[in-house]
Scaffold this active site. Sequence first.
Site, PDB file in Angstrom:
ATOM      1  N   GLY A   3      -4.756 -17.468 -22.263  1.00 15.06           N
ATOM      2  CA  GLY A   3      -4.890 -17.638 -20.821  1.00 15.06           C
ATOM      3  C   GLY A   3      -5.060 -16.315 -20.105  1.00 15.06           C
ATOM      4  O   GLY A   3      -4.702 -15.248 -20.623  1.00 15.06           O
TER       5      GLY A   3
ATOM      6  N   LYS B   1      -1.743 -16.233 -30.326  1.00 16.89           N
ATOM      7  CA  LYS B   1      -0.321 -16.271 -29.960  1.00 16.89           C
ATOM      8  C   LYS B   1       0.191 -17.692 -30.162  1.00 16.89           C
ATOM      9  O   LYS B   1      -0.538 -18.657 -29.928  1.00 16.89           O
ATOM     10  CB  LYS B   1      -0.138 -15.836 -28.496  1.00 16.89           C
TER      11      LYS B   1
ATOM     12  N   HIS C 260       4.684 -16.980 -19.262  1.00 19.24           N
ATOM     13  CA  HIS C 260       4.093 -17.912 -18.293  1.00 19.24           C
ATOM     14  C   HIS C 260       5.184 -18.419 -17.368  1.00 19.24           C
ATOM     15  O   HIS C 260       4.989 -19.371 -16.632  1.00 19.24           O
ATOM     16  CB  HIS C 260       3.437 -19.106 -18.999  1.00 19.24           C
TER      17      HIS C 260
ATOM     18  N   ASP D 155      19.743  14.514  12.401  1.00 18.05           N
ATOM     19  CA  ASP D 155      20.473  15.449  11.533  1.00 18.05           C
ATOM     20  C   ASP D 155      20.123  16.908  11.783  1.00 18.05           C
ATOM     21  O   ASP D 155      20.478  17.770  11.003  1.00 18.05           O
ATOM     22  CB  ASP D 155      20.216  15.107  10.053  1.00 18.05           C
ATOM     23  N   CYS D 156      19.421  17.182  12.897  1.00 20.65           N
ATOM     24  CA  CYS D 156      18.986  18.572  13.151  1.00 20.65           C
ATOM     25  C   CYS D 156      20.191  19.518  13.256  1.00 20.65           C
ATOM     26  O   CYS D 156      20.203  20.608  12.675  1.00 20.65           O
ATOM     27  CB  CYS D 156      18.144  18.619  14.422  1.00 20.65           C
TER      28      CYS D 156
ATOM     29  N   SER E  15      13.009  19.572   6.293  1.00 20.66           N
ATOM     30  CA  SER E  15      11.812  20.419   6.401  1.00 20.66           C
ATOM     31  C   SER E  15      12.141  21.697   7.154  1.00 20.66           C
ATOM     32  O   SER E  15      11.476  22.713   6.979  1.00 20.66           O
ATOM     33  CB  SER E  15      10.652  19.676   7.045  1.00 20.66           C
ATOM     34  N   SER E  16      13.209  21.667   7.992  1.00 20.71           N
ATOM     35  CA  SER E  16      13.585  22.892   8.729  1.00 20.71           C
ATOM     36  C   SER E  16      13.864  24.030   7.756  1.00 20.71           C
ATOM     37  O   SER E  16      13.456  25.169   7.974  1.00 20.71           O
ATOM     38  CB  SER E  16      14.840  22.673   9.561  1.00 20.71           C
TER      39      SER E  16
ATOM     40  N   GLY F  51       2.904  23.940   7.590  1.00 27.26           N
ATOM     41  CA  GLY F  51       3.558  22.855   8.328  1.00 27.26           C
ATOM     42  C   GLY F  51       2.588  22.002   9.112  1.00 27.26           C
ATOM     43  O   GLY F  51       2.858  20.847   9.408  1.00 27.26           O
TER      44      GLY F  51
ATOM     45  N   GLY G  61      14.492  21.203  17.419  1.00 25.82           N
ATOM     46  CA  GLY G  61      14.093  22.377  16.630  1.00 25.82           C
ATOM     47  C   GLY G  61      13.767  23.556  17.525  1.00 25.82           C
ATOM     48  O   GLY G  61      14.161  24.709  17.259  1.00 25.82           O
TER      49      GLY G  61
END
EC number: 2.7.1.28
Length: 570
Positions: free
Chosen positions: A55, A108, A220, A402-403, A445-446, A485, A557
């Site tokens: 199949g 099979k 199946h 979170d800066c 990324s800071s 950046g 920032g």
Amino acid sequence: VPKKLVTTVSGCADDAVAGLVACNPGLRLLQGHRVVLRSDLAAIRGRVALLSGGGSGHEPAHAGYVGKGMLTGVVAGTVFASPSVGSVLAAIRAVTQAGAAGVLLIVKNYTGDRLNFGMALERARAEGADVRMVVVGDDCAFTKPGKAGRRGICGTVLIHKVAGALAEAGASLDEIEKKVTAAAKVTGTLGLSLSPCSIPGSKPSFQLAEDEMELGLGIHGEAGVRRMKVQPADKAVETMLTHMMDPSNASHLSLTPGSSVVLVVNNLGGLSCLELGIVAGAAVHCLENQGICIARALVGSFMTALEMAGVSLTLMLVDEELLRLIDAKTTAMAWPNLLAGPATTRREKVPAPVEGPRKPQDETGTGPGTARVQRVLERVCSILLDMQDKLNELDRGAGDGDCGHTHAQAAQAIREWMRSRPPPAAPAPLLSALADVVLEQMGGSSGVLYGLFLTAAARSLRSRSDFPAWADAMDAGIEAMQRYGGAAPGDRTMLDSLFAAAQALHSLRSPGANLLQVLEAAVQSAEAAAEATRHMEAGAGRASYVRSSRLEQPDPGAVAVAVVLGAVLE
């Protein structure tokens, strides 16, 4: 009904096979049938032809295994349905007429497949063709022997490979039939699923609760041996291997310490590749701990069940001859291009690179310069720690809040670094060392942006540190931040404050510039620029994904940069 790009079952098997053939120059369709053949059929003259199939919905099985060194052709049914007798017979005739020295059908163990391939075999024999059939039943799920026998699942792919290598080497039909039958007897597979699968246009064939997984499921969606609570990868793998090797299980595989196996870690269609890699590592680890040698490991999608989120493990007990056949070259698209060698979790690691020797000027400093640096850095750190909550608050509107936390982390790290060793007084080594600290400890990324700025600025101050050099350093740092950046002045980022201060510092290049006045102007410019970000639309960074109407505050920032500059230039 689950979402699919194919909404109806009619025609999807034809389209899937047509797509595969379109993308593979080594494949051809047999006119009028859902049969895929090698494009170089002439090459099988005088050799045994190998045909398989079943199949659709198990892709890349079976058409992905057509090629030199594997199958000569395959016959595909519709989704999860056996191919027709007429198509199997057409495939046998096509290879026989191409001059094949006999045909082996690899099937099979499902009733439909056995019936349709068997009927075609009888009709082909009546036409004078030399055709045999090997039925593969590698499923280790059921502990008691059933009348239907073991299901044929992913282990069949290894059988295709063994048969293909033998046929390519010119073995006779008798030899191939004998060796393939023996190989099938030492092959076992067990599946584990976290989800059902559904035929296009239909509902899933069964349901699994959120916290359930099923052991021994068929390809199946047929029922397995037992349902259990979802286990983490290593435990799940242990459960599978224990079941496969349990002597009280009628369909178990007998493995003893010192046995050599080929392992196949097969994605049933919907498991993430990340999880598959974790399962593979766990399987190697578990087998190794039992003293079993994993001579080869194949990891990927080999025989799937549409989008079923699950995995199957196949083990084939191998000797040197079987291993040579597994390693033999093939052009079949779905067979992995692997380097021949064992799998192990105990591979030696490449030693970590040695850091270059420190330059003399990088050494820690002492004296009045160092004391001044420590005072300035301490001021920066305490201001950032005091402003943590304010910066976090400013960041909640546009970022992940979170800066302040990341800047406080940097401040703590700089304090600890100063405690461990006096900072260098010379500008270039000082900025380089600070770059290392923020890159390792600040996160986000800071951290990388400050690291880029400090590294580039340090390079400008390596050979000189007069006033114009500091203006150049500021420009170099900003240029590096922009290059990697992607932000520009006016995009409502930390760059706005830095850029404004840099413009003011350009006055340092004029002879006779008043240092204090220029520094004061730079700090004022940075503070004004930070405040101006309140009215800007974000053009870069996480805030650029937020509707500007929600950004009524200045950019955190930019505020942080203005504060740092104020503390440094005070």
